[in-house]
Scaffold this active site. Structure first.
Site, PDB file in Angstrom:
ATOM      1  N   LEU A   1      18.668  42.642  39.322  1.00 17.37           N
ATOM      2  CA  LEU A   1      18.825  41.639  38.083  1.00 17.37           C
ATOM      3  C   LEU A   1      17.666  40.944  37.875  1.00 17.37           C
ATOM      4  O   LEU A   1      17.097  40.021  38.451  1.00 17.37           O
ATOM      5  CB  LEU A   1      20.247  40.693  38.374  1.00 17.37           C
ATOM      6  CG  LEU A   1      21.439  41.403  38.869  1.00 17.37           C
ATOM      7  CD1 LEU A   1      22.484  40.433  38.916  1.00 17.37           C
ATOM      8  CD2 LEU A   1      21.834  42.501  37.922  1.00 17.37           C
TER       9      LEU A   1
ATOM     10  N   ARG B   1     -17.235  40.518  41.326  1.00 13.54           N
ATOM     11  CA  ARG B   1     -16.443  40.858  39.909  1.00 13.54           C
ATOM     12  C   ARG B   1     -16.051  42.344  40.001  1.00 13.54           C
ATOM     13  O   ARG B   1     -16.689  43.221  40.871  1.00 13.54           O
ATOM     14  CB  ARG B   1     -17.065  40.398  38.726  1.00 13.54           C
ATOM     15  CG  ARG B   1     -17.186  38.979  38.805  1.00 13.54           C
ATOM     16  CD  ARG B   1     -18.032  38.475  37.357  1.00 13.54           C
ATOM     17  NE  ARG B   1     -17.142  38.989  36.290  1.00 13.54           N
ATOM     18  CZ  ARG B   1     -17.888  38.915  34.913  1.00 13.54           C
ATOM     19  NH1 ARG B   1     -19.027  38.375  34.830  1.00 13.54           N
ATOM     20  NH2 ARG B   1     -17.537  39.508  34.142  1.00 13.54           N
TER      21      ARG B   1
ATOM     22  N   LYS C   1     -21.447  41.884  38.846  1.00 10.63           N
ATOM     23  CA  LYS C   1     -20.156  42.469  38.021  1.00 10.63           C
ATOM     24  C   LYS C   1     -20.500  44.236  37.972  1.00 10.63           C
ATOM     25  O   LYS C   1     -21.813  44.288  37.331  1.00 10.63           O
ATOM     26  CB  LYS C   1     -20.223  41.715  36.763  1.00 10.63           C
ATOM     27  CG  LYS C   1     -19.048  42.135  35.983  1.00 10.63           C
ATOM     28  CD  LYS C   1     -18.975  43.449  35.002  1.00 10.63           C
ATOM     29  CE  LYS C   1     -19.967  43.078  33.807  1.00 10.63           C
ATOM     30  NZ  LYS C   1     -19.991  44.180  33.104  1.00 10.63           N
TER      31      LYS C   1
ATOM     32  N   ARG D   1      13.487  26.797  33.636  1.00 12.02           N
ATOM     33  CA  ARG D   1      13.111  25.857  34.491  1.00 12.02           C
ATOM     34  C   ARG D   1      11.830  26.255  34.857  1.00 12.02           C
ATOM     35  O   ARG D   1      10.923  25.072  35.164  1.00 12.02           O
ATOM     36  CB  ARG D   1      13.863  25.736  35.856  1.00 12.02           C
ATOM     37  CG  ARG D   1      15.267  24.997  35.546  1.00 12.02           C
ATOM     38  CD  ARG D   1      16.099  25.186  36.980  1.00 12.02           C
ATOM     39  NE  ARG D   1      15.358  24.448  38.162  1.00 12.02           N
ATOM     40  CZ  ARG D   1      15.856  24.679  39.226  1.00 12.02           C
ATOM     41  NH1 ARG D   1      16.840  25.495  39.870  1.00 12.02           N
ATOM     42  NH2 ARG D   1      15.195  24.069  40.320  1.00 12.02           N
TER      43      ARG D   1
ATOM     44  N   GLN E   1      20.679  43.613  29.319  1.00 15.74           N
ATOM     45  CA  GLN E   1      21.959  42.587  29.256  1.00 15.74           C
ATOM     46  C   GLN E   1      21.402  41.573  28.078  1.00 15.74           C
ATOM     47  O   GLN E   1      20.797  40.713  28.058  1.00 15.74           O
ATOM     48  CB  GLN E   1      22.160  41.835  30.417  1.00 15.74           C
ATOM     49  CG  GLN E   1      23.012  40.790  30.568  1.00 15.74           C
ATOM     50  CD  GLN E   1      23.249  39.958  31.451  1.00 15.74           C
ATOM     51  OE1 GLN E   1      22.089  39.581  32.016  1.00 15.74           O
ATOM     52  NE2 GLN E   1      24.291  39.149  31.900  1.00 15.74           N
TER      53      GLN E   1
END
Length: 444
Positions: free
Chosen positions: A13, A313, A331, A20, A75
């Site tokens: 579900l 990276r 990187k 919240r 749903q």
């Protein structure tokens, strides 16, 4: 997948908005260990159950994409957990159904197996329960004569029922045909006007034995707020750190090491304090990751030394025995065996050959504002401090780049390249200028 006599399907579900959490992101997509909560639960469920079906809310395309290739149902109206489960009834098939919740991402495969085994050992329905330190507003599991008779939601519980310490975790397992029948009979005569899945427990108790499988609160506590998300992250990090140390990794200060779910640290890796591992990191045996380093999407070879204060990276591969020092950023770099970049350097979109030394302050200029370009540096080179390498550029093996050079053209193997302005010295002018400036300052 567990070896069970019956086919099993996990219904997850995941339609909750996460009110919240105060977020536009579906609750199930908030991350733990740099992975969405729903992904944790699906991967664990697949170890135990044959199929997975996810119930999502309307307008959740990102969530539907993340859970692929597993089936989803929508749903549209959020009318409670029984209503959400009922949305998937056409996908139940035969065998047993386990209902799980996306905001319970840390349930272990062992606990799921215990739940499935309890059902297949003869219980008409098996459910998970816990005894939290602060039961709070959890639903209570009511037992009569040593057997589970029903679950009462906190809002509907009497004062005596609220004193019960055994709390409902929401997860349950029963036969598919039984679930269909029970779901059809669930009503919404309660404080919230919702269809509670917990109501099927009382129905199951009238037809057979309901068995509660207890598990630790750390596995079953729900994630409904940012604070609870942080608590779940702490639980997950504790698991990941313990597993790493059990596998032969030294974490000098475990509580300051942050791992991703997919982090691979081989035996005899040493990690100093305050190191962050983002997704997609592999560190080979014998490597040392020094303090305050940040690694993401990279591979570190055997015996390499990274940091302190280094950043690796995505796309970076540091071969065996490489050194990447303080305030160095790589990187999309291939750093060859034994190569070194020890100080204050940025290398992006580059290949650096074995045994090459890159001096402090070196920068590969890889971006022209529109396209990325690659720098190729051969083996056994010496790249002098403060060198600017303007890509695309290639430096052959055994070359030397003089300190302070700006290199815009290829350098052949064994070559020496200077790329800096000629120095001019004017005797006495330095003192003259200093005295002039001093006099101006004194005059105000």
């Amino acid at each position: 997948m567990t070896n069970t006599a019956r086919h099993t399907t996990a219904i997850i579900l995941a339609a909750g908005l996460g009110t919240r959490m105060k977020s536009r992101l579906p609750k199930a997509l908030h991350r733990l260990g740099n992975r969405p909560m729903i992904t944790h639960l699906i991967e664990t469920a697949r170890e135990v159950f044959d199929d997975v079906v996810v119930v999502v809310g309307p307008d959740m395309p990102e969530l539907e994409k993340v859970v692929l290739p597993y089936r989803t149902v929508v749903q549209t109206d959020r009318l409670g957990t029984a209503h959400a489960t009922n949305m998937a009834k056409d996908l139940f098939g035969a065998g047993d159904i386990a209902v799980l919740y996306a905001d319970n991402p840390l349930i272990t495969a062992e606990t799921m197996r215990r739940l499935a085994d309890a059902r297949q050992s003869g219980a008409s329905l098996a459910l998970l329960g816990m005894r939290p330190v602060n039961p709070g507003r959890y639903g209570r599991i009511v037992e009569e004569q040593g057997r589970v008779s029903r679950i009462v939601e906190f809002k509907d519980a009497t004062e005596d029922e609220r004193q019960i310490t055994l709390c409902n975790a929401g997860v349950m397992c029963a036969g598919a045909n039984d679930f269909r029948r029970w779901l059809a009979a669930v009503g919404n005569n309660n404080a919230q006007g919702e269809y509670y899945l917990t109501d099927v427990v009382a129905m199951a108790a009238t037809q057979g034995r309901v068995q509660c499988v207890e598990a630790p609160e750390s596995e079953l506590a729900g994630v409904n707020s940012r604070s609870e998300l942080a608590q779940a992250e702490a639980t997950l990090q504790a698991r990941l750190r313990a597993a790493a140390m059990e596998a032969g990794v030294t974490l000098v200060s475990p509580e300051t090491t942050f791992l991703s779910t997919d982090t691979i640290l081989e035996a005899d890796v040493v990690v100093e304090p305050n190191v962050f591992f983002g997704p997609g990191v592999t560190v080979r045996s014998g490597a040392l990751i020094r303090a305050f380093s940040h690694l993401e999407g990279c591979t570190v070879g055997e015996g390499a030394m990274i940091g302190p204060y280094a950043r690796l990276r995505p796309g970076t591969v540091c071969a065996a025995d490489t050194h990447v020092g303080n305030f160095v950023e790589l990187k999309n770099v291939d750093l060859g065996r034994g190569a070194k970049a020890n100080h204050l350097t940025y290398l992006g979109d580059a290949s650096v050959g074995a045994e090459t030394n890159v001096g402090a302050g070196t920068v590969t200029c890889n971006y022209d504002g529109y396209f990325k370009h690659r720098t190729i540096i051969g083996e056994r080179n010496f790249i002098g401090s403060d060198s600017i390498l303007v890509a695309p550029v290639t430096i052959g093996d055994d070359a030397l780049i003089a300190a302070g050079s700006t290199i815009t053209e290829d350098v052949p193997a064994e070559g020496l390249a200077f790329g800096r302005a000629r120095q001019i010295v004017k005797p006495g002018r330095g003192l003259e200028i200093k005295q002039t400036l001093k006099a101006k300052k004194e005059q105000g």
